[in-house]
Design an enzyme around this catalytic site. Structure first.
Site, PDB file in Angstrom:
ATOM      1  N   HIS A   1     -12.415   3.049   0.429  1.00 50.43           N
ATOM      2  CA  HIS A   1     -12.309   2.082   1.534  1.00 50.43           C
ATOM      3  C   HIS A   1     -12.948   0.736   1.169  1.00 50.43           C
ATOM      4  CE1 HIS A   1     -11.789   5.546   4.622  1.00 50.43           C
ATOM      5  NE2 HIS A   1     -10.626   4.958   4.408  1.00 50.43           N
TER       6      HIS A   1
ATOM      7  N   ARG B   1      -2.627  -2.147  -3.317  1.00 51.78           N
ATOM      8  CA  ARG B   1      -3.793  -1.301  -3.116  1.00 51.78           C
ATOM      9  C   ARG B   1      -3.688  -0.144  -4.114  1.00 51.78           C
ATOM     10  NH1 ARG B   1      -5.794   1.445   2.494  1.00 51.78           N
ATOM     11  NH2 ARG B   1      -7.704   2.330   1.650  1.00 51.78           N
TER      12      ARG B   1
ATOM     13  N   ASN C   1       0.894  -1.159   0.000  1.00 50.81           N
ATOM     14  CA  ASN C   1       0.000   0.000   0.000  1.00 50.81           C
ATOM     15  C   ASN C   1       0.929   1.204   0.000  1.00 50.81           C
ATOM     16  OD1 ASN C   1      -1.749   2.055   0.551  1.00 50.81           O
ATOM     17  ND2 ASN C   1      -2.681   1.091   2.343  1.00 50.81           N
TER      18      ASN C   1
ATOM     19  N   ARG D   1      -9.119  15.945   6.887  1.00 49.08           N
ATOM     20  CA  ARG D   1      -9.982  16.274   5.732  1.00 49.08           C
ATOM     21  C   ARG D   1     -11.355  16.765   6.200  1.00 49.08           C
ATOM     22  NH1 ARG D   1      -9.356  10.627   2.676  1.00 49.08           N
ATOM     23  NH2 ARG D   1      -7.579  10.139   3.990  1.00 49.08           N
TER      24      ARG D   1
END
Ligand code: ADP
Length: 389
Positions: free
Chosen positions: A179, A91, A9, A239
């Site tokens: 996700h 990922r 990832n 965020r």
């Protein structure tokens, strides 16, 4: 000789690694943080949770994701002599409109995925740099891309679109949702442990530094709080979450902010950090006596409840709420705060079970569960499926 599947990832300044045996048993997990900086640090743990000894390294050992991968491999090889990586799973944040399942990476596909970078400029290029690093490190070994968007590709049109002129939808301006690897894992866990719930209406709250929620019916994603980008929906560590687009017009027109400045503001300076002025880390906020930290937590939990109501409406009811992610799995306080006042929908929490982080913590007619997520194993399974095919 240890034949293994590696999962990567690869982010802007971090690299997470998973090493799995051919039967998908975990061999080791690691992460390198602050890549490209002097303070770069690597940690690798074996399956027993033991920290593997780190080599003496020069800063160059972590100068790039490729260098960090090489350095991590040396640690793996020291612990697993004769290590042979037979597949690498990656990922990849964005699979665009087309990809609803993992795919084997080819040069042509790499080009196609690079064209999606404008949809996820802070993630996609770094994910693909991780693929390049793996191609260099393991010539001839298959690389499999697992997309965060893939799990959501079958959303009904009303959950896939914005009310913009149709041409934007055709250009790919859609609600993708993210996700997906985490939600895929949770759906699989539910199928194995609670098939009746899996068949029903479930909202999963993935609450980590990034946070989103997903409505599942029969294990399929029906709606997600994240949309075109990983900015929408819940407030996160740094965020904003959902924001009236009129605010963007104000920032541009009245404050003269550039798109770069706005990107920095929305992705890196907002959310829990921006609201509290204290930290993006939930543990720090929970321990702080600063009233702005308390307000940030209030806003976070309120928006989760609001989204829960919205997703229950999208699903036509609610049979279970599942918490996962660093906050969802570890913070009994946040779980209790989210469930407060939700009796009207059938949610209540058993305080003792919640404090003990039990798997089932509900005390109402809706099941409330805590299921630790595992995105790496979802990637490893996909890579193994290609090897077995
Ligand atoms: P990422 O999205 O980077 O994978 P994680 O899923 O690891 O993030 O979640 C990180 C968040 O989880 C941080 O805000 C951290 O403070 C929070 N967290 C981890 N453990 C706890 C805990 N015991 N109590 C409250 N928050 C926690």
């Amino acid at each position: 000789m240890t034949r293994a599947i590696l999962t990567l990832n690869s982010g802007s300044s971090s690299l997470k690694l998973g090493l799995f045996g051919e039967d998908l048993e975990t061999l080791a997990m690691g992460h390198v943080d602050r890549i490209g900086r002097r303070e770069a640090a690597m940690k690798i743990r074996d399956a027993a949770g033991r920290d593997l000894p780190m080599p003496e390294t020069a800063p160059a050992a972590f100068a790039t994701n490729g260098a960090a991968l090489k350095t991590a491999l040396e640690v793996f090889e020291a612990d697993f002599p004769g290590l042979e990586v037979v597949a690498v799973g990656h990922r990849v944040v964005h699979g665009g409109v087309k990809h609803a399942a993992p795919v084997r990476l080819t040069e042509a596909l790499m080009k196609e995925l690079a064209q999606l970078a404008p949809f996820a400029p802070l993630h996609q290029p770094h994910n693909l740099a991780g693929v390049r690093a793996a191609v260099d490190a393991f010539p001839g070994v298959p690389n499999i891309a697992c997309f965060d968007t893939a799990f959501h590709r079958n959303h009904p049109f009303v959950n896939d679109t914005f009310a913009l002129p149709r041409s934007y939808y055709e250009k790919g301006v859609r609600r993708y949702g993210f996700h997906g690897l985490s939600y895929d894992y949770i759906a699989g866990e539910l199928a194995a442990s609670d098939p009746a719930l899996h068949a029903g209406r479930v909202v999963v709250a993935h609450l980590g530094s990034g946070a989103s929620m997903c409505g599942l019916r029969g294990g399929q994603s029906i709606a997600s709080s994240m949309g075109f980008s990983a900015l929408d929906g819940l407030p996160m560590g740094t965020r904003t979450g959902q924001l009236d687009p009129g605010v963007l017009l104000y920032l541009m027109d009245q404050e003269g902010m550039s798109s770069h400045d706005i990107t920095e503001l929305l992705y890196k300076k907002s959310g829990l950090l921006g609201m509290s002025g204290v930290s993006n880390d939930m543990r720090t906020l929970e321990q702080s006596d600063n009233p702005h930290a308390a307000e940030a937590i209030d806003y976070f939990t309120f928006r989760i409840r609001r989204e829960l109501g919205a997703l229950a409406a999208a699903l036509g009811g609610l049979d279970a709420l599942v918490f996962c992610g660093g906050i969802g799995e570890n913070s009994a306080t946040i779980r209790a705060r989210v469930c407060e006042g939700m009796e009207w929908i059938g949610i209540a929490v058993d305080d003792a079970k919640n404090a003990a982080h039990a798997r089932h913590i509900g005390a109402g007619k809706v099941e409330v569960m805590v299921i630790p997520t595992n995105e790496e194993i979802v990637i490893a399974r996909a890579a193994k499926a290609f090897l077995d095919a």
